[in-house]
Enzyme design. Structure first.
Site, short mmCIF file in Angstrom:
data_model
loop_
_atom_site.label_atom_id
_atom_site.label_comp_id
_atom_site.label_asym_id
_atom_site.label_seq_id
_atom_site.Cartn_x
_atom_site.Cartn_y
_atom_site.Cartn_z
N ASP A 1 5.57 13.47 14.93
CA ASP A 1 5.32 13.51 13.21
C ASP A 1 3.73 13.91 12.61
O ASP A 1 3.28 12.31 11.68
CB ASP A 1 5.69 12.32 13.15
CG ASP A 1 6.50 12.24 11.65
OD1 ASP A 1 6.54 13.90 11.22
OD2 ASP A 1 6.30 11.58 10.80
N PHE B 1 8.46 4.53 8.74
CA PHE B 1 8.72 2.77 9.21
C PHE B 1 9.21 1.80 8.64
O PHE B 1 9.24 1.30 9.30
CB PHE B 1 7.18 2.90 10.22
CG PHE B 1 7.69 3.79 12.09
CD1 PHE B 1 8.82 4.00 12.33
CD2 PHE B 1 6.90 4.92 11.70
CE1 PHE B 1 8.37 4.69 13.26
CE2 PHE B 1 6.64 6.03 12.27
CZ PHE B 1 7.83 5.63 13.61
N LEU C 1 0.88 -0.82 0.03
CA LEU C 1 0.00 0.36 -0.49
C LEU C 1 0.66 0.89 -0.18
O LEU C 1 0.49 2.03 -0.51
CB LEU C 1 -1.07 0.25 1.34
CG LEU C 1 -2.30 -0.84 1.31
CD1 LEU C 1 -2.36 -1.37 2.60
CD2 LEU C 1 -3.06 -0.91 0.15
N GLY C 2 1.61 1.65 0.45
CA GLY C 2 3.27 2.14 0.44
C GLY C 2 4.07 1.74 1.33
O GLY C 2 4.31 1.07 2.08
N VAL D 1 3.70 -0.86 4.04
CA VAL D 1 2.57 -1.52 4.39
C VAL D 1 2.11 -1.99 3.24
O VAL D 1 1.67 -1.42 2.32
CB VAL D 1 1.44 -0.08 4.88
CG1 VAL D 1 0.41 -0.48 5.24
CG2 VAL D 1 2.65 1.17 6.02
#
Ligand SMILES: *[C@@H]1O[C@H](CO)[C@@H](O)[C@H](O)[C@H]1NC(C)=O
Ligand SMILES: *[C@@H]1O[C@H](CO)[C@@H](O)[C@H](O)[C@H]1NC(C)=O
Ligand SMILES: *[C@@H]1O[C@H](CO)[C@@H](O)[C@H](O)[C@H]1NC(C)=O
Ligand SMILES: *[C@@H]1O[C@H](CO)[C@@H](O)[C@H](O)[C@H]1NC(C)=O
Ligand SMILES: *[C@@H]1O[C@H](CO)[C@@H](O)[C@H](O)[C@H]1NC(C)=O
Ligand SMILES: *[C@@H]1O[C@H](CO)[C@@H](O)[C@H](O)[C@H]1NC(C)=O
Ligand SMILES: *[C@@H]1O[C@H](CO)[C@@H](O)[C@H](O)[C@H]1NC(C)=O
Length: 628
Positions: A440, A328, A323-324, A331
């Protein structure tokens, strides 16, 4: 007060009975007790136990001539929560306040009380007064009963270390698993003072940890004991308290009590457990419970998945499911075979840190217990090998950055998103019981559900991964959204979150992205200039073609600018922002005529104020802007 401890007070509701007690997590809380606690079915009170004046009395209360009165001697009281609870595989957290008082003019007193994890809801055995503390019977000396008790013992029998100790009993009070004097911790059980107790059982490390302190003091860890709950008690148990007196009186009170049990899915557990979990989620989806209600009442905590389950759900983390990719890690969209399928988002983090599962679990529980309709719910996790996998609710409409300046979103939707984001921050900063700073805030972390409600994601990860090298960028925040003082004091605060929020506000209203240091200034300058020339409305995204509530747009932009104040002390509190968004009559905050030109960095001593030119001073260390 310790963080984990505060956490337990988050959920102050009574969970009703359900047919599958061993699968659902449960939490209950008694902030106080009144006579109805014992009479209306909230608790089962047996033997000498009564409730009133705000507390449970397990054994009779002091009277002035009690030493001579036999009514306080050889008493046994037991109180149990009437609904069975999961004991394993599970993690258990409980806190309570106890108060033990010798009777007036009584030189000795006894015998003590216990927190008990009992196999059933029956009363204490018939001959369990005195040193048996109502836990077990003098004839059987236990063993026939499957139970675990944490005793608070105030009478020195020949087998005891002293008259002021705790212990863990399973089959015998005379041969406790462990006993430990409280003298070195500076706690006197018989002091008549309120004493806080926290007992945690960590399901997969199989450790029982007991912490105590006088009320108002910080809890101190007293004892860690390895215990295998599955060899000790049935998987479903009743929990509560017992106390007893023998030849001398003493009163034993409980002033408040919270309890949670969190069933675990072990890596090797049978798939039927997962099926039950999915079943639950499907039912919940079907019922289409109001999200608001769900966020208030659900007592779910993150489940532990196996890598295998998650690989299966994401087609082995295939490119098609990606998804992206963010700061971190990546996903993936995951789907548990079901009818209809349960869709989740699985975040794969390279977790090379030396943190153990226990440390992860503590943080994950913290994140998992945060519940609000505008935050992305953490559903589960897995830590095997090099990866930490976090399973989240799936958000069908992706993140907010996909829309700003690119896709049409009507004004009402934009306003709803900003209001939702502000509510999420208010919850994290003030209402969650745990002050959580996001660190963030940016459009990439604002996820949108099918109705374009905002759900803030990635909170708590900063702490979760704090020892990780991959965290450097995260701790620094993202250029363009980072409050100026963060570079100097090196620390994110609720005020710096408000600053980042302000940037998101003007981006959403103007339909323009701030792309870093220079552009951030130009976007903010652009809005300030428009304000100065009384043409604020000209900033609004052209894509809206004039279709918006002008007054609302102006107020929103002014809130954005106020949040972007370079001096953190001048920024509005997020509570004020939410009030302005929710109430069109709420007066705006004080507002400068022109863009404040200087950055005032308040040094933490509070007395020194450094004045720094906003445009010339280098504000950030060089950062990897590719994460943005
Ligand atoms: C019993 O009474 C308490 C206090 O009045 C109340 O909070 C609780 O909901 C009642 N419980 C039941 C099961 O009726
Ligand atoms: C005990 O005696 C004191 C002083 O005489 C009195 O104030 C108090 O009410 C008595 N307490 C009880 C429980 O009888
Ligand atoms: C308790 O002790 C106090 C002083 O220590 C004394 O004045 C009082 O009479 C005693 N009360 C009883 C009931 O023995
Ligand atoms: C104790 O549990 C049994 C079932 O396990 C139930 O039938 C009974 O009503 C319970 N007793 C009380 C006092 O709750
Ligand atoms: C028990 O373990 C926890 C976590 O590892 C630790 O912080 C604590 O100090 C330990 N307590 C004792 C009494 O050893
Ligand atoms: C995932 O990988 C495993 C082993 O590497 C393989 O057996 C399985 O067929 C793969 N599944 C999919 C859906 O690609
Ligand atoms: C938002 O999500 C809904 C539901 O999944 C979908 O029908 C719609 O096309 C999505 N909108 C956009 C702009 O992606």
């Amino acid at each position: 007060m310790a963080t984990v401890f505060m956490l337990l007070f988050l959920t102050t509701f009574l969970v009703q009975a359900s047919s599958t007690p061993s699968v659902e997590p449960r939490t209950f809380s008694f902030p106080t007790f009144d006579p109805s606690s014992c009479s209306n079915g909230s608790l089962i009170c047996m033997g000498s136990a009564t409730a009133g004046n705000g507390f449970l009395s397990l054994t009779p209360e002091p009277t002035n001539n009690s030493v001579s009165s036999g009514s306080a001697l050889d008493q046994v009281g037991r109180v149990l929560f009437p609904v069975p609870m999961a004991a394993w595989p599970a993690s258990i957290f409980t806190t309570f306040t106890l108060r033990i008082s010798p009777f007036p003019n009584s030189s000795v007193s006894g015998d003590g009380m216990a927190f008990i994890i009992a196999q059933d809801n029956s009363s204490s055995p018939p001959s369990s007064s005195g040193s048996y503390l109502g836990i077990m019977d003098s004839s059987t000396k236990g063993g026939l009963i499957k139970q675990l008790a944490v005793e608070f013992d105030t009478f020195k029998n020949e087998w005891d270390p002293d008259a002021n100790h705790i212990g863990i009993d399973t089959i015998s009070v005379m041969n406790p698993v462990v006993a430990k004097s409280l003298n070195s911790a500076g706690i006197d059980l018989k002091s008549r003072r309120n004493i806080k107790v926290k007992i945690e059982y960590h399901g997969w490390t199989k450790m029982l940890e007991i912490s105590m302190a006088y009320s108002g003091d910080n809890l101190v860890s007293i004892l860690n004991q390895s215990i295998d709950m599955s060899n000790t008690v049935p998987s479903t148990v009743f929990v509560g308290f017992t106390a007893a007196t023998g030849r001398v009186p003493e009163s034993h009170q409980v002033l408040d009590w919270t309890f949670s049990t969190i069933p675990l899915l072990y890596p090797d557990s049978h798939d039927s457990k997962l099926e039950k979990f999915i079943e639950k989620r499907r039912e919940r989806a079907k019922q289409k419970v109001e999200i608001e209600t769900r966020s208030r009442t659900a007592a779910n905590v993150p489940k532990m998945f196996t890598q295998k389950m998650l690989a299966k759900a994401t087609c082995n983390f295939s490119k098609e499911n990606l998804l992206g990719t963010g700061g971190f890690g990546s996903v993936y969209k995951g789907s548990f075979k079901d009818d209809p399928p349960t869709i989740v988002a699985v975040k794969k983090i390279s977790a090379t840190s030396k943190q153990g599962e226990k440390e992860y679990f503590a943080e994950i529980c913290t994140i998992g217990r945060l519940r609000h309709k505008n935050i992305v719910q953490l559903l589960g996790w897995c830590h095997e090998g090099e990866h930490l996998l976090l399973v989240y609710e799936y958000m069908p409409n992706g993140s907010l950055d996909r829309y700003i300046g690119k896709c049409y979103l009507d004004w009402e939707t934009r306003f709803k998103i900003l209001t939702g984001l502000a509510s999420a921050l208010l919850y994290l900063h003030e209402d969650s019981g745990n002050r959580v700073v996001h660190r963030d805030i940016k459009p990439n972390n604002v996820m949108l559900d099918e109705e374009f409600n905002a759900h803030l994601g990635d909170f708590g990860l900063a702490r979760l991964l704090q020892n990780d090298a991959a965290m450097t960028t995260m701790l620094a925040g993202t250029p363009g959204y980072l409050a100026p003082e963060v570079g100097f004091i090196g620390k994110s605060t609720p005020e710096s979150d408000v600053y980042s929020f302000g940037m998101v506000v003007i981006e959403v209203v103007c339909g323009r992205r701030s792309k870093g240091i220079m552009d951030e200034n130009s976007l903010v300058d652009y809005v300030w200039n428009a304000y100065g020339s009384k043409e604020l409305i000209n900033c609004v995204d052209q894509m809206l073609e004039g279709e918006f509530d002008g007054e609302q747009v102006k107020r929103t932009l002014m809130v954005g600018l106020a949040c972007l104040h370079p001096d953190s002390t001048q920024r509005p509190k997020i509570r004020k922002v939410v009030q302005i968004f929710l109430n069109p009559d709420e007066p705006l905050m004080d507002f400068p005529e022109t863009r404040p030109g200087a950055v005032y960095i308040s040094v933490s001593s509070g007395s020194t104020t450094t004045n720094v030119e906003s445009k010339s001073a280098p504000r950030w260390p060089s950062l990897d802007s590719s994460i943005y």
